[in-house]
Design an enzyme around this catalytic site. Structure first.
Site, PDB file in Angstrom:
ATOM      1  N   ASP A   1      -1.713   6.593   6.448  1.00 59.83           N
ATOM      2  CA  ASP A   1      -2.801   5.784   5.896  1.00 59.83           C
ATOM      3  C   ASP A   1      -3.123   4.724   6.946  1.00 59.83           C
ATOM      4  OD1 ASP A   1      -4.472   4.008   4.616  1.00 59.83           O
ATOM      5  OD2 ASP A   1      -3.070   3.510   3.002  1.00 59.83           O
TER       6      ASP A   1
ATOM      7  N   LYS B   1     -12.468  -1.607   6.198  1.00 57.56           N
ATOM      8  CA  LYS B   1     -11.686  -2.589   6.939  1.00 57.56           C
ATOM      9  C   LYS B   1     -12.206  -2.672   8.371  1.00 57.56           C
ATOM     10  CE  LYS B   1      -9.174  -2.775   3.209  1.00 57.56           C
ATOM     11  NZ  LYS B   1      -8.130  -1.860   2.887  1.00 57.56           N
TER      12      LYS B   1
ATOM     13  N   TRP C   1       0.825  -1.213   0.000  1.00 55.44           N
ATOM     14  CA  TRP C   1       0.000   0.000   0.000  1.00 55.44           C
ATOM     15  C   TRP C   1       0.854   1.256   0.000  1.00 55.44           C
ATOM     16  CZ3 TRP C   1      -4.454  -0.364  -1.989  1.00 55.44           C
ATOM     17  CH2 TRP C   1      -5.213  -1.528  -1.824  1.00 55.44           C
TER      18      TRP C   1
END
Ligand SMILES: *Cc1c(COP(=O)(O)O)cnc(C)c1O
Length: 375
Positions: free
Chosen positions: A187, A211, A102
């Site tokens: 993030d 999530k 990511w």
């Protein structure tokens, strides 16, 4: 009804009480004769939900008044581009720390976004080794890994690498980087709200909801007000952070049902005792999983270094890919789903987000013990 034990990485399990509340209110929300989805985003019924969701976020995290709490769309992926567009002035640069897939994506989008606007980004450090298919990440970065530029617009980190199972700030040995006066941008898509957090350490926190705190389609953005105010004005209004900030995230139509679900999840979280209670619950779950892995070290192998092992996404390998396939299949037959590792890295991944019940982890641990014994 036969609900499974859902270990999906995202979209992921939602707390049953939050879903049941949605079911009960679905056709007739707040005695209005319609679903919350059918309400105007400018009406008082929806506005109450919107305000409550923001207030719960502020309360649970203790967000200082000097920060905005915003809802935006486009996923965390859109923020990969949108944040640098806002925060890196012409001629300046931002620092990126890459500890997994990511982080790589965030860097790549930031490169494209800044190049378009006469700015740039640089890699301030990475823990990646190898190339192509062999590329691996097994730890968060330490001060020794980093060469931070004192004049960077910000330093970006991925607090939990969902695919590689690498997380910051789980053990004292792997704290978030100390960036001094340079704002830290994180993030937190896959580890938002699992434990208390000192928001004042960050310039920006962003997290896709799907999530840990709701359905897909909503991103929570917590951002220091001075950064919003100093943001670039030479980009379209819809991408400027001041647009949601000045309009209570109601500049255009927000994802109303998604925000409503976030409200339900946050209310559930508060009812369970808030973030301190959630931290204990999640650390216990992770300790049990890693306990089984380490106790069966000749069968299960977690590639991640102990100091950086994620509490949210527990990744491990079995002796062979055939064993892993059999593991996933047999677990599924016992009502445990979502255990296959990300296609880019293989193996097994147990996503143990807030909504994953301790009893599910107990059942999975029992299955893992028995599976290892059988070999
Ligand atoms: C899932 C994930 C993303 C991407 O989220 P989208 O909402 O699909 O854009 C970004 N960062 C991390 C850490 C993630 O886990």
């Amino acid at each position: 009804m036969n609900r499974v034990k859902n270990f999906n990485a995202g979209p992921a399990a939602l707390p049953l009480p939050a879903l049941e509340r949605a079911r009960d209110e679905f056709l007739d929300f707040a005695k209005s004769g319609m679903c919350v989805m059918e309400h105007s985003h400018r009406g008082k019924e929806y506005e109450a939900v919107h305000d409550e969701a923001i207030a719960l976020l502020r309360e649970l995290l203790g967000v200082p008044d000097t920060y905005d709490v915003l809802f935006v769309q486009g996923g965390a992926s859109q923020l990969f581009a949108q944040l640098p567009m806002n925060l890196v002035e012409k001629g300046r640069s931002a620092d990126y720390v890459v500890t997994g897939a990511w982080g790589e994506k965030a860097l790549s989008e930031a490169k494209a976004a800044t190049a378009m606007l006469g700015a740039s980004v640089r890699v301030a450090g990475t823990t990646g080794t190898g190339e192509g298919k062999e590329k691996s990440y097994v730890r968060a970065a330490t001060a020794k890994d980093l060469q931070l530029a004192p004049d960077a617009a910000y330093v970006h980190v991925t607090s939990n690498e969902t695919i590689h199972g690498v997380e910051y700030d789980v053990t004292p040995a792997r704290p978030f980087p100390d960036t001094g006066k340079v704002p830290l941008v994180a993030d937190m898509s896959s580890d938002f709200l699992w434990k208390p957090l000192d928001v004042s350490r960050f310039g920006v926190i962003y997290a896709g909801a799907q999530k840990n705190i709701g359905p897909s389609g909503v991103v929570v953005l917590i951002v220091r007000k001075d950064l919003v105010a100093a943001g670039r004005k030479d980009i379209p209004k819809i991408f400027q952070l001041r647009t949601p900030a000045e309009n209570k995230s109601l500049y255009n139509t927000p994802p109303t049902f998604g925000i409503y679900m976030v409200r339900n999840v946050l209310a559930w979280l508060k009812g369970l005792g808030g973030l301190p209670a959630m931290e204990k619950r999640n650390r216990d779950k992770a300790a049990k999983l890693y306990g089984v892995i380490d106790a069966n070290a000749s069968f299960y192998r977690c590639p991640v270094e102990k100091e950086s092992r994620s509490v949210m996404n527990v990744v491990f390998r079995l002796p062979s890919e055939a064993d892993e396939e059999r593991f996933v299949k047999e677990a599924k037959a016992q009502g445990m789903v979502g255990l296959k590792g990300h296609r880019s890295v293989g193996g097994i991944r147990v996503s143990a987000y807030n909504a994953v019940e301790p009893a599910w982890i107990d059942a999975l641990c029992e299955f893992m013990q028995a599976f290892a014994k059988r070999g």
